[in-house]
Write a protein that holds these residues in place. Sequence first.
Motif, PDB file in Angstrom:
ATOM      1  N   UNK A  15       8.152  -2.746  -0.417  1.00  0.00           N
ATOM      2  CA  UNK A  15       6.972  -2.258   0.296  1.00  0.00           C
ATOM      3  C   UNK A  15       5.863  -3.305   0.375  1.00  0.00           C
ATOM      4  N   UNK A  16       5.964  -4.363  -0.427  1.00  0.00           N
ATOM      5  CA  UNK A  16       4.949  -5.419  -0.385  1.00  0.00           C
ATOM      6  C   UNK A  16       4.783  -5.985   1.028  1.00  0.00           C
ATOM      7  N   UNK A  17       5.874  -6.033   1.806  1.00  0.00           N
ATOM      8  CA  UNK A  17       5.798  -6.619   3.145  1.00  0.00           C
ATOM      9  C   UNK A  17       4.971  -5.769   4.104  1.00  0.00           C
ATOM     10  N   UNK A  18       4.695  -4.511   3.723  1.00  0.00           N
ATOM     11  CA  UNK A  18       3.961  -3.607   4.607  1.00  0.00           C
ATOM     12  C   UNK A  18       2.534  -3.346   4.145  1.00  0.00           C
ATOM     13  N   UNK A  19       2.046  -4.092   3.148  1.00  0.00           N
ATOM     14  CA  UNK A  19       0.694  -3.863   2.651  1.00  0.00           C
ATOM     15  C   UNK A  19      -0.161  -5.114   2.834  1.00  0.00           C
ATOM     16  N   UNK A  20      -1.455  -4.917   3.020  1.00  0.00           N
ATOM     17  CA  UNK A  20      -2.359  -6.058   3.186  1.00  0.00           C
ATOM     18  C   UNK A  20      -2.601  -6.789   1.873  1.00  0.00           C
ATOM     19  N   UNK A  21      -2.341  -6.119   0.742  1.00  0.00           N
ATOM     20  CA  UNK A  21      -2.457  -6.782  -0.558  1.00  0.00           C
ATOM     21  C   UNK A  21      -1.227  -7.610  -0.872  1.00  0.00           C
ATOM     22  N   UNK A  22      -0.066  -7.204  -0.355  1.00  0.00           N
ATOM     23  CA  UNK A  22       1.160  -7.948  -0.590  1.00  0.00           C
ATOM     24  C   UNK A  22       1.814  -7.649  -1.919  1.00  0.00           C
ATOM     25  N   UNK A  47       6.050  10.032   1.481  1.00  0.00           N
ATOM     26  CA  UNK A  47       4.737   9.414   1.651  1.00  0.00           C
ATOM     27  C   UNK A  47       4.733   8.755   3.014  1.00  0.00           C
ATOM     28  N   UNK A  48       3.557   8.630   3.617  1.00  0.00           N
ATOM     29  CA  UNK A  48       3.423   7.983   4.917  1.00  0.00           C
ATOM     30  C   UNK A  48       2.747   6.626   4.721  1.00  0.00           C
ATOM     31  N   UNK A  49       3.346   5.587   5.271  1.00  0.00           N
ATOM     32  CA  UNK A  49       2.822   4.225   5.131  1.00  0.00           C
ATOM     33  C   UNK A  49       2.502   3.668   6.504  1.00  0.00           C
ATOM     34  N   UNK A  50       1.219   3.402   6.735  1.00  0.00           N
ATOM     35  CA  UNK A  50       0.785   2.863   8.019  1.00  0.00           C
ATOM     36  C   UNK A  50       0.606   1.360   7.954  1.00  0.00           C
ATOM     37  N   UNK A  51      -0.630   0.910   8.143  1.00  0.00           N
ATOM     38  CA  UNK A  51      -0.907  -0.524   8.140  1.00  0.00           C
ATOM     39  C   UNK A  51      -0.935  -1.132   6.759  1.00  0.00           C
ATOM     40  N   UNK A  52      -0.911  -0.282   5.717  1.00  0.00           N
ATOM     41  CA  UNK A  52      -0.834  -0.797   4.358  1.00  0.00           C
ATOM     42  C   UNK A  52      -2.133  -1.329   3.804  1.00  0.00           C
TER      43      UNK A  52
END
Length: 306
Positions: A15-22, A47-52
């Motif tokens: 999921x790191x690739x989908x978050x702005x924190x990495x 859970x719903x994951x958008x722009x992260x």
Amino acid sequence: MSESRTGAKVERLPLARYTTLGVGGESEVWFVSTHEQLAEAMEQPYRILGGGSNLVISDEGVPERVIRLSGPFAERDLEPDPTLSGDTEIVTGWVGGGVPLPGLVRALQKLGLSNLEGTVGIPGQVGGSVWMNAGTRFGEMFDGLHTIEIATPDGVKQVTPADLNWGYRNSGIPRNHIVTRVRLKLKRGTPGEVQARMDAADHARKGQPKNKTPGCAFKNPTLPGGQKVSAGLLIDQAGLKGTRVGNAMIAPEHANFIVNLGGATAADVHALLEVIREKVGVPMELEYELWPERPELSQAQTAELR
């Protein structure tokens, strides 16, 4: 990658690739593009994951399905609806919850359409930005909403802002509901006018860090007596700018941001949040979402002012 019975694409991914924190461990990700696929994905814990943005995911990931909106849920129709639009105000067609907010704001500026320029620079997607009523002191998502389509465990429904108990960084939409599409309510103007307001909002962000970050860590708290105070100022006054745990750091540029210097872990970020909790004597509520939830970090503490 596999397919569900309704055709959703399913794959275990970091999921790191989908978050702005990495940061964020591996989990089962469902890419859904129809209401039927979304309903299937919601049959099990999810859970719903958008722009992260605004999100810190555990290094172990999460046990639930992680839903990503794709296909038509990531498309936008900015044409005015003639039955709802007038000379000074328009209502658009549907804008998908998976549409990136920065691109939407730029497209509206080119069309000379106003009401969302205060959200310039927010890196999320439309659905998540609506769910938390993302914004800045120059404006927020609910400034430009006409209708919100929400997927619930009991089906899809449409609501208006008047139907919700929304406010500062809060839409009033329950946690297990998903914003799938919205119609925007916008004022007509000129591209130059909208750009000028975007420039003013963007200028105020110049002091924010450039490293990977989820955004602001804490909501601005309200002191006894009703005065709202800057969370960043309180953290700065506690002498915490530049404090580092592993490869996560409280940004020197703005103390209400935690940044990833490269290779940071969620555990590093959690440790910094605990440092802030210990050193700042004002009850503050976390603005980040933590996956899985950690109430001891997320909720406003009851410590007395020091």
